[in-house]
Design an enzyme around this catalytic site. Sequence first.
Site, PDB file in Angstrom:
ATOM      1  N   ASP A 127      84.119  41.196 -11.264  1.00 19.00           N
ATOM      2  CA  ASP A 127      84.332  41.094  -9.816  1.00 19.00           C
ATOM      3  C   ASP A 127      83.211  40.308  -9.121  1.00 19.00           C
ATOM      4  OD1 ASP A 127      85.747  41.643  -7.469  1.00 19.00           O
ATOM      5  OD2 ASP A 127      85.992  43.764  -7.922  1.00 19.00           O
ATOM      6  N   ASP A 184      92.879  40.846  -2.413  1.00 19.37           N
ATOM      7  CA  ASP A 184      93.650  41.906  -3.074  1.00 19.37           C
ATOM      8  C   ASP A 184      95.080  42.013  -2.560  1.00 19.37           C
ATOM      9  OD1 ASP A 184      91.154  42.319  -4.082  1.00 19.37           O
ATOM     10  OD2 ASP A 184      91.034  44.442  -3.537  1.00 19.37           O
TER      11      ASP A 184
HETATM   12  C1  GLA Z   1      87.783  44.227  -5.551  1.00 16.89           C
HETATM   13  C2  GLA Z   1      88.838  43.658  -6.488  1.00 16.89           C
HETATM   14  C3  GLA Z   1      89.917  44.697  -6.738  1.00 16.89           C
HETATM   15  C4  GLA Z   1      89.278  45.948  -7.334  1.00 16.89           C
HETATM   16  C5  GLA Z   1      88.164  46.472  -6.425  1.00 16.89           C
HETATM   17  C6  GLA Z   1      87.367  47.574  -7.088  1.00 16.89           C
HETATM   18  O1  GLA Z   1      88.327  44.459  -4.282  1.00 16.89           O
HETATM   19  O2  GLA Z   1      89.390  42.482  -5.960  1.00 16.89           O
HETATM   20  O3  GLA Z   1      90.900  44.184  -7.606  1.00 16.89           O
HETATM   21  O4  GLA Z   1      88.772  45.654  -8.610  1.00 16.89           O
HETATM   22  O5  GLA Z   1      87.256  45.445  -6.066  1.00 16.89           O
HETATM   23  O6  GLA Z   1      86.315  48.054  -6.290  1.00 16.89           O
END
Ligand code: GLA
Length: 378
Positions: A127, A184
Amino acid sequence: MSILAATPPMGWNSWNTFGREINEQVVRETAAAMVQEGLRDAGYLYVVIDDLWEDDERVDGRLTWDPVKFPAGIPALAEYVHSLGLKFGIYSCAGSHTCAGKPASYGYEEIDAQTFAEWGVDFLKYDFCYTPPGVNGPMLYQRMGQALRMTGREILYSICEWGTNEPWTWGARVGGHMWRTTGDINDSWESILHIGFERQVGLEAYAGPGHWNDPDMLVVGMYGKGNVARGGCTDAEYRSHFSLWCLLAAPLMIGCDVRAMNAATREILLNAEAIAVNQDPLGRQGYRVGQTPWGRQIAEVWAKPLSDGSIAVGMFNLGDMPNRLITVAWESLGLHDRRPCRVRDLWAHEELGVYTGSFSTRVAPHDVALIKLTPVSG
Ligand code: GLA
């Protein structure tokens, strides 16, 4: 020589439904359900634990798991997942902390990659939160890519950088097998429209065997329950979502609770003909052929060339107009308009006949006709 991720990776990830509620029992039950439900045999191999598996502090410089959530430990869990013929994935982050605030890998890339390799990890989602000032995105991902290679273990590298620095232009170079192209997804039709239909246009040239654009995990079957639930979707909307992800040659990472799928969810996630489009060995990402706006009532046609010379086509009614007539013309696909083509419906699983020049069908609101055109001589 076979390459890793020669076709888009398939599996399950804990984030969409479980978020911080992830633990050993959920993962074990999920892995078992993937076998029982036939998901493993359909190709969904990776069982991936997202953020919030970690303990709050490193021990002797190493990441370690939350002992309450994972009493038997991550290596034992990986071993169980492997014993079912599945692969095991985990999550870390290129900054000092994960997005949820747990310790992450910046400055610890080598030791973390080594730790993951020792635990039996086959997939790393990496990430982009809490990144250090002055170090650019590609360099951060290069650091972990190099560290993973140095372990000698085959670990699929899933870059989760949200499209911030156009990872499609450098993701493969740093060793990435897939990279998120957007922020997301959430469990709503608006999110599917935005992330899928709007934001993937034009990225098709960057994907291919071993390196894929990732429009984020599936929300099919969530129905408004879980961590990224925002009202949920209808079965037609989930069918459109899944069809588009198959046409996009996107990784198919299930996000629902596979221990509790209903019949409609099974039918979508286990549609072998749609999965075959996604997994076609040619590895071409589908593209938007055209868009027909009628006020805000948009219909779109997407196409994905397949290895046997046929073309998968999605005809999407993105608006609310009932029974909208949608047409795909052969010439828009690069086919001669006098070429006869067999048309097969990949949701009804039936042959619709031989057509020449174009094919038209009626599609319900937010639904899709997913067809395969196979040119025939004559
Ligand atoms: C980010 C990523 C998500 C998830 C969260 C976890 O937002 O884009 O897919 O992995 O972190 O904290």
